[in-house]
Design an enzyme around this catalytic site. Sequence first.
Site, PDB file in Angstrom:
ATOM      1  N   SER A  32      -9.911  -0.555   7.077  1.00 16.74           N
ATOM      2  CA  SER A  32      -9.333  -0.487   5.734  1.00 16.74           C
ATOM      3  C   SER A  32      -8.602  -1.716   5.241  1.00 16.74           C
ATOM      4  CB  SER A  32      -8.404   0.707   5.617  1.00 16.74           C
ATOM      5  OG  SER A  32      -9.174   1.863   5.438  1.00 16.74           O
TER       6      SER A  32
ATOM      7  N   LYS B  66       0.867  -1.181   0.000  1.00 15.50           N
ATOM      8  CA  LYS B  66       0.000   0.000   0.000  1.00 15.50           C
ATOM      9  C   LYS B  66       0.902   1.229   0.000  1.00 15.50           C
ATOM     10  CE  LYS B  66      -3.805   2.034   2.718  1.00 15.50           C
ATOM     11  NZ  LYS B  66      -4.676   1.849   3.886  1.00 15.50           N
TER      12      LYS B  66
ATOM     13  N   SER C 224      -9.625   1.849   2.840  1.00 13.93           N
ATOM     14  CA  SER C 224      -8.700   2.599   2.017  1.00 13.93           C
ATOM     15  C   SER C 224      -7.661   1.736   1.300  1.00 13.93           C
ATOM     16  CB  SER C 224      -7.980   3.650   2.864  1.00 13.93           C
ATOM     17  OG  SER C 224      -7.188   3.040   3.863  1.00 13.93           O
TER      18      SER C 224
HETATM   19  N1  GLN Z   1     -13.291   4.326   6.234  1.00 10.43           N
HETATM   20  C1  GLN Z   1     -12.597   4.742   7.410  1.00 10.43           C
HETATM   21  C2  GLN Z   1     -12.120   6.157   7.248  1.00 10.43           C
HETATM   22  O1  GLN Z   1     -12.375   6.715   6.250  1.00 10.43           O
HETATM   23  C3  GLN Z   1     -11.457   3.824   7.712  1.00 10.43           C
HETATM   24  C4  GLN Z   1     -10.224   4.103   6.936  1.00 10.43           C
HETATM   25  C5  GLN Z   1      -9.065   3.289   7.374  1.00 10.43           C
HETATM   26  O2  GLN Z   1      -9.221   2.289   8.059  1.00 10.43           O
HETATM   27  N2  GLN Z   1      -7.882   3.757   7.011  1.00 10.43           N
HETATM   28  O3  GLN Z   1     -11.507   6.726   8.089  1.00 10.43           O
END
Ligand code: GLN
Length: 507
Positions: free
Chosen positions: A178, A79, A154
């Site tokens: 995420s 990532k 994400s």
């Molecule tokens: N969807 C959540 C957010 O937007 C989680 C994102 C994540 O776990 N990085 O913060």
Amino acid sequence: MPSLSQFRSIQALGAALRSRQISATELATDALRTAHQHPDPNVFLHIDDDLTLAQAQAADQALAHDRAGPLTGIPIAHKDLFVTQGWRTTAASRMLANYVSPFDATVVSQLQQAGAVSLGKLSCDEFAMGSGNENSAFGSVQNPWDTQRIPGGSSGGSAAAVAAGLVLGATGTDTGGSVRQPAAYCGVSGIKPTYGTVSRYGIIAYASSLDQAGPLARSAQDLVPLLDAMSGFDPQDSTSLESCDGQANAQGRVQADYTAAQARFQAAGALPLQGLRIGVPREFFNEGLADDVGAAIEAALQTFESLGAVRVDISLPRTRLAIPAYYVIAPAEASSNLSRYDGVRYGHRADSYTDLADMTSRSRTEGFGDEVRRRILVGTYVLSHGYYDAYYLQAQRVRRMIADDFQRALSQDCDVIMGPVTPTTARLIGDNRQDPIADWLSDIYTLGVSLAGLPGMSIPCGFGGPGARLPIGLQIIGRYFDEGHLLALADRYQQVTDWHQHTPEYA
Ligand code: GLN
């Protein structure tokens, strides 16, 4: 010549590498070609053939000298939130469009030491903020099961790359879901370990008290060597934990040994599934849950029951409060973490400006996308004088209550908790563009685990959506440091089901 697409598991590919059926360099060459030709140009944010081939040659050396481990020569990718020497690290933001780190994140160097060959950097939501990978400054990523749909976020690039067969493993980070959510939408397996298990050193910070890295792969069996390599005490991360069942290695690192943990569970007779108490939180089966997702979860629970487990009805009464608590705490931490991107210390600098304040303001306005700006504004607001007690402090109290709910359930009522990862299957790209809050609501089942710092994973358990062609994920949540148990349970499920073996058409 054999190619990566013939191998569906790390184990199978590892055996082919060790028996010299294929070399790491041949494999990397083939994988790079496939990655360059992949129909979705946005999955990878940076590929550098020379860097990959150098790692592949080192893997071939290790194989030639019988120094190979389970990951030697296995193609993976990171990532783009993990800093890497050589490959650019952008966090999918214009702010860091040309950033090259002078060092590798601990996770990156540990996987490299384990012999894995990185194909490069995978797309994600900008600074890991989002649930659909649409917040990347460099374009949306497509879900390999339906290219009109999001892969989740994400870590959307990571899940899409594994689902499409571009790599056999990928790193992700999970702040509020995420790793688990994109794994669910793309039909792959992913685990977020206990907070503090994997070093955060060199991971671009979003919300430091929540951020935790974890691997994505096709199966639980494949997650084991990846998590083994990624985890371990790191003195460079002040929240890194010395894990309970680990042993210090040559570098003095305490390495949790999930291979050994899994073997222990397996030795205990096809796993202690007999009498295993699975807590099913009634709040996870509310009116927001789509029928097809609910049915797939129900079928998965029945499979576990047929293996000897018993179902226990439990309550996590503050589930609903996870969304407001998380969307105060995470933006608060983000607003502080992202203050370093001012065009001086880090990041994009505007071309023209009148004075220092104007330069900072223009640089940040140009560098950050809408969702990141929204979170910085929310975070700054909830931390400011007069609102701190009302919002931030209150959210921290709620966070403690949510953690207590899980703690109570996992110590009194059940051994593990199971339920859905997401309320629905993957939505269409662009659907929530006018309504960012709608995306926040889809995090309902994953946020609590993050707020509590518990381990959680997602494994494929069925299909739903239009034409029943979209993957559905089962979430398995465990006690602190129970990753070995979760992986063993997931593996047992995957021995009697084949959801994890389905692949999208073009993979
Ligand atoms: N969807 C959540 C957010 O937007 C989680 C994102 C994540 O776990 N990085 O913060």
